[in-house]
Write a protein that holds these residues in place. Structure first.
Motif, PDB file in Angstrom:
ATOM      1  N   ASN A 185      -0.892  -8.475   6.234  1.00 19.72           N
ATOM      2  CA  ASN A 185      -1.251  -7.530   5.177  1.00 19.72           C
ATOM      3  C   ASN A 185      -0.758  -6.128   5.497  1.00 19.72           C
ATOM      4  O   ASN A 185      -0.742  -5.716   6.662  1.00 19.72           O
ATOM      5  CB  ASN A 185      -2.772  -7.479   4.984  1.00 19.72           C
ATOM      6  CG  ASN A 185      -3.370  -8.829   4.667  1.00 19.72           C
ATOM      7  OD1 ASN A 185      -2.756  -9.646   3.982  1.00 19.72           O
ATOM      8  ND2 ASN A 185      -4.572  -9.087   5.173  1.00 19.72           N
ATOM      9  N   ALA A 212       0.628   1.032  -2.741  1.00 20.26           N
ATOM     10  CA  ALA A 212       1.379  -0.205  -2.537  1.00 20.26           C
ATOM     11  C   ALA A 212       0.593  -1.103  -1.598  1.00 20.26           C
ATOM     12  O   ALA A 212       0.059  -0.647  -0.577  1.00 20.26           O
ATOM     13  CB  ALA A 212       2.760   0.073  -1.957  1.00 20.26           C
ATOM     14  N   ALA A 213       0.497  -2.382  -1.951  1.00 18.00           N
ATOM     15  CA  ALA A 213      -0.216  -3.353  -1.121  1.00 18.00           C
ATOM     16  C   ALA A 213       0.505  -4.688  -1.173  1.00 18.00           C
ATOM     17  O   ALA A 213       0.830  -5.181  -2.257  1.00 18.00           O
ATOM     18  CB  ALA A 213      -1.655  -3.517  -1.601  1.00 18.00           C
ATOM     19  N   ASP A 214       0.767  -5.248  -0.012  1.00 20.06           N
ATOM     20  CA  ASP A 214       1.368  -6.581   0.111  1.00 20.06           C
ATOM     21  C   ASP A 214       0.423  -7.390   0.998  1.00 20.06           C
ATOM     22  O   ASP A 214       0.400  -7.236   2.214  1.00 20.06           O
ATOM     23  CB  ASP A 214       2.761  -6.480   0.739  1.00 20.06           C
ATOM     24  CG  ASP A 214       3.526  -7.793   0.636  1.00 20.06           C
ATOM     25  OD1 ASP A 214       2.905  -8.811   0.269  1.00 20.06           O
ATOM     26  OD2 ASP A 214       4.734  -7.801   0.917  1.00 20.06           O
ATOM     27  N   ILE A 215      -0.383  -8.237   0.361  1.00 19.95           N
ATOM     28  CA  ILE A 215      -1.483  -8.912   1.043  1.00 19.95           C
ATOM     29  C   ILE A 215      -1.239 -10.415   1.033  1.00 19.95           C
ATOM     30  O   ILE A 215      -1.388 -11.071   0.005  1.00 19.95           O
ATOM     31  CB  ILE A 215      -2.830  -8.591   0.355  1.00 19.95           C
ATOM     32  CG1 ILE A 215      -3.040  -7.072   0.314  1.00 19.95           C
ATOM     33  CG2 ILE A 215      -3.982  -9.264   1.079  1.00 19.95           C
ATOM     34  CD1 ILE A 215      -4.175  -6.639  -0.569  1.00 19.95           C
ATOM     35  N   GLY A 216      -0.854 -10.952   2.170  1.00 23.46           N
ATOM     36  CA  GLY A 216      -0.628 -12.386   2.273  1.00 23.46           C
ATOM     37  C   GLY A 216      -1.883 -13.164   2.623  1.00 23.46           C
ATOM     38  O   GLY A 216      -1.958 -14.372   2.386  1.00 23.46           O
ATOM     39  N   GLY A 235      -3.592 -14.595  -2.036  1.00 18.03           N
ATOM     40  CA  GLY A 235      -2.592 -13.561  -1.789  1.00 18.03           C
ATOM     41  C   GLY A 235      -2.531 -12.604  -2.958  1.00 18.03           C
ATOM     42  O   GLY A 235      -2.827 -12.960  -4.107  1.00 18.03           O
ATOM     43  N   ARG A 237      -0.289  -8.919  -4.465  1.00 17.72           N
ATOM     44  CA  ARG A 237       0.697  -7.854  -4.333  1.00 17.72           C
ATOM     45  C   ARG A 237       0.452  -6.845  -5.452  1.00 17.72           C
ATOM     46  O   ARG A 237       0.315  -7.218  -6.621  1.00 17.72           O
ATOM     47  CB  ARG A 237       2.117  -8.408  -4.421  1.00 17.72           C
ATOM     48  CG  ARG A 237       3.209  -7.370  -4.188  1.00 17.72           C
ATOM     49  CD  ARG A 237       4.589  -7.998  -4.099  1.00 17.72           C
ATOM     50  NE  ARG A 237       4.727  -8.819  -2.895  1.00 17.72           N
ATOM     51  CZ  ARG A 237       4.875 -10.136  -2.913  1.00 17.72           C
ATOM     52  NH1 ARG A 237       4.873 -10.804  -4.072  1.00 17.72           N
ATOM     53  NH2 ARG A 237       5.000 -10.801  -1.783  1.00 17.72           N
ATOM     54  N   GLU A 239       1.228  -2.530  -6.780  1.00 18.54           N
ATOM     55  CA  GLU A 239       1.904  -1.255  -6.582  1.00 18.54           C
ATOM     56  C   GLU A 239       1.699  -0.385  -7.814  1.00 18.54           C
ATOM     57  O   GLU A 239       1.506  -0.897  -8.923  1.00 18.54           O
ATOM     58  CB  GLU A 239       3.393  -1.446  -6.319  1.00 18.54           C
ATOM     59  CG  GLU A 239       4.131  -2.205  -7.410  1.00 18.54           C
ATOM     60  CD  GLU A 239       5.594  -2.379  -7.083  1.00 18.54           C
ATOM     61  OE1 GLU A 239       6.110  -1.611  -6.234  1.00 18.54           O
ATOM     62  OE2 GLU A 239       6.246  -3.246  -7.682  1.00 18.54           O
ATOM     63  N   ARG A 256      -0.203  -8.698  -8.949  1.00 17.33           N
ATOM     64  CA  ARG A 256       0.156 -10.117  -8.980  1.00 17.33           C
ATOM     65  C   ARG A 256      -0.633 -10.833  -7.888  1.00 17.33           C
ATOM     66  O   ARG A 256      -0.625 -10.409  -6.726  1.00 17.33           O
ATOM     67  CB  ARG A 256       1.664 -10.323  -8.742  1.00 17.33           C
ATOM     68  CG  ARG A 256       2.564  -9.612  -9.742  1.00 17.33           C
ATOM     69  CD  ARG A 256       2.455 -10.251 -11.109  1.00 17.33           C
ATOM     70  NE  ARG A 256       3.387  -9.667 -12.064  1.00 17.33           N
ATOM     71  CZ  ARG A 256       3.099  -8.654 -12.876  1.00 17.33           C
ATOM     72  NH1 ARG A 256       1.885  -8.104 -12.813  1.00 17.33           N
ATOM     73  NH2 ARG A 256       3.979  -8.188 -13.724  1.00 17.33           N
TER      74      ARG A 256
END
Length: 411
Positions: A185, A212-216, A235, A237, A239, A256
């Motif tokens: 993350n 911005a966030a990219d969370i796996g 998960g 995502r 922004e 998303r």
């Protein structure tokens, strides 16, 4: 702070001693009791000095000073949890000036000291807090905060890096940096908001943001916030950027999500797009889907002198039991099994509303109808009028249908 069994000797000609049989320190609902405290004291020119006060085996106040005449200023230095901290606090009728610095503090030791053993692990590399103003109106003063930590855990959820930089001046709150990284993350946020001096000034409230966030692994991130969020998984995502005023800005946000679930609910996907265009806050697309079930919608909220809205919503659930089971005792009694289809389209203001809606039930059961029933309902509403064009209940050989109109002249 409650002190019992206090013995204090302050002598300008020689060192003294302070003993406290029992000290209770409380903050909100939390309190801590310290027993049999002792420290060396001294007195010179109206200033009291204290040294070598051991609160427990992990916390020692190396020295502290407190003037008993003139301006009230408290200074202290301490060794705690493998690290070091010092503070300088001054207060008078005009307000409070305070500065606190901490380096290399063990989170596990701090948690045990606060009665939260097992909640935290790792080290805070740097923590700095300054304040200048009236404690009763903190946002009107000046505040700065800096926090840096790496390779730590909170509630058994590992964090590789956390960095926060925050400042407040004259009601303007600026988040200079907020970075959180975990193994799968990464979240970053910057922004500014100015708190209005009066409640009616919120429309002119300036703001800006960059997110911005990219969370796996959503479970690892949500676990940091405890119940009920720690039940989230999947998960995500997201922004967005924006700036302007609350009632006249420009910005956007995209979200998303995939394999999203909460405490046993069926996993699903999510798409959401939001825009701020002048005074219009728009949900241009909302699409949540789990198998053949879905929730779709769009709408707009206009922050004008008279609040107005318009929107559309579609919902289909083939079997409500899929969602009611995980809710347990929170599930509504009027629904147990069956399918639901719902459509709504409407608009209005704070005082006037109009729209159309349809609802269909398929083999629906609950406490009110233990035998499955089918139903179809259609209607519309506008100022002074409600028209139910179709009301149909069907259960085997029995059926009930009717139409109703409520207007200014009655039923």
């Amino acid at each position: 702070l409650d002190l019992r069994g206090l013995e204090l000797l302050l002598d300008e000609g020689r060192t003294g001693l302070v003993r406290v049989r029992e000290a209770t320190a409380g903050l909100g609902r939390h309190s801590r009791v310290f027993m049999d405290l002792t420290a060396v004291t001294a007195w010179r020119d109206g200033v009291a000095y204290l040294a070598d006060l051991k609160l427990d085996r992990h916390v020692t106040v190396d020295n502290a000073t407190l003037p008993l005449v003139g301006q009230t200023t408290l200074k202290f230095e301490l060794r705690a949890f493998g690290g070091y901290a010092f503070a300088d606090v001054a207060w008078d009728t005009a307000g409070v000036k305070a500065a606190l610095h901490a380096l290399n503090l063990s989170l596990a030791g701090a948690a045990a000291f606060a009665g939260l053993e097992g909640e935290m692990e790792g080290t805070v590399d740097l923590a700095k807090l300054t304040f200048n103003g009236d404690p009763n109106q903190p946002l009107s003063g000046q505040i700065s905060l800096r926090l840096e930590a790496k390779e730590f855990a909170w509630r058994k959820n590992a964090v590789e890096e956390l960095a926060i930089g925050l400042s407040v001046a004259g009601g303007r709150v600026r988040l200079n940096e907020c970075v959180l990284r975990q193994k799968a993350n990464a979240v970053g946020l910057r922004g500014t908001i100015t708190i209005p001096s009066t409640p009616s000034g919120w429309r002119e409230m300036p703001f800006d943001y960059d997110f911005a966030a990219d969370i796996g692994n959503l479970r690892a991130l949500a676990g940091l916030f405890g119940p009920p969020w720690d039940g989230l998984s999947g998960g995500l995502r997201a922004e967005g950027q924006g700036s302007g005023q609350a009632a006249g800005g420009h910005g956007w946000l995209k979200v998303r999500g995939w394999d999203l679930s909460l405490r046993g609910l069926p996993p699903g996907a999510l798409q959401a797009d939001l825009k701020l265009e002048g005074r219009d806050f728009k949900l241009t697309n909302l699409d949540a889907q789990s198998g053949s079930d879905f929730l779709r919608g769009a709408g707009q909220l206009t922050l004008d002198d008279s609040l107005s809205y318009q929107g559309r919503l579609e919902l289909r659930i083939r079997e409500v039991a899929r969602y009611l089971g995980p809710l347990g005792r929170f599930a509504p009694d009027w629904a147990r099994e069956g399918g639901v289809l719902l459509f709504w389209d409407g608009d209005g203001t704070a005082a006037v509303h109009s729209g159309v809606s349809t609802l269909e039930l398929v083999r629906f059961t609950g406490d009110l109808n233990p035998v499955p029933v089918n139903g179809k309902f259609s209607g519309s509403y506008s100022p002074g009028n409600i028209y139910i064009s179709r009301f149909l209940l069907d259960r085997g050989p029995l059926s009930l249908s009717l139409s109703l109109y409520f207007g200014e002249e009655g039923l």
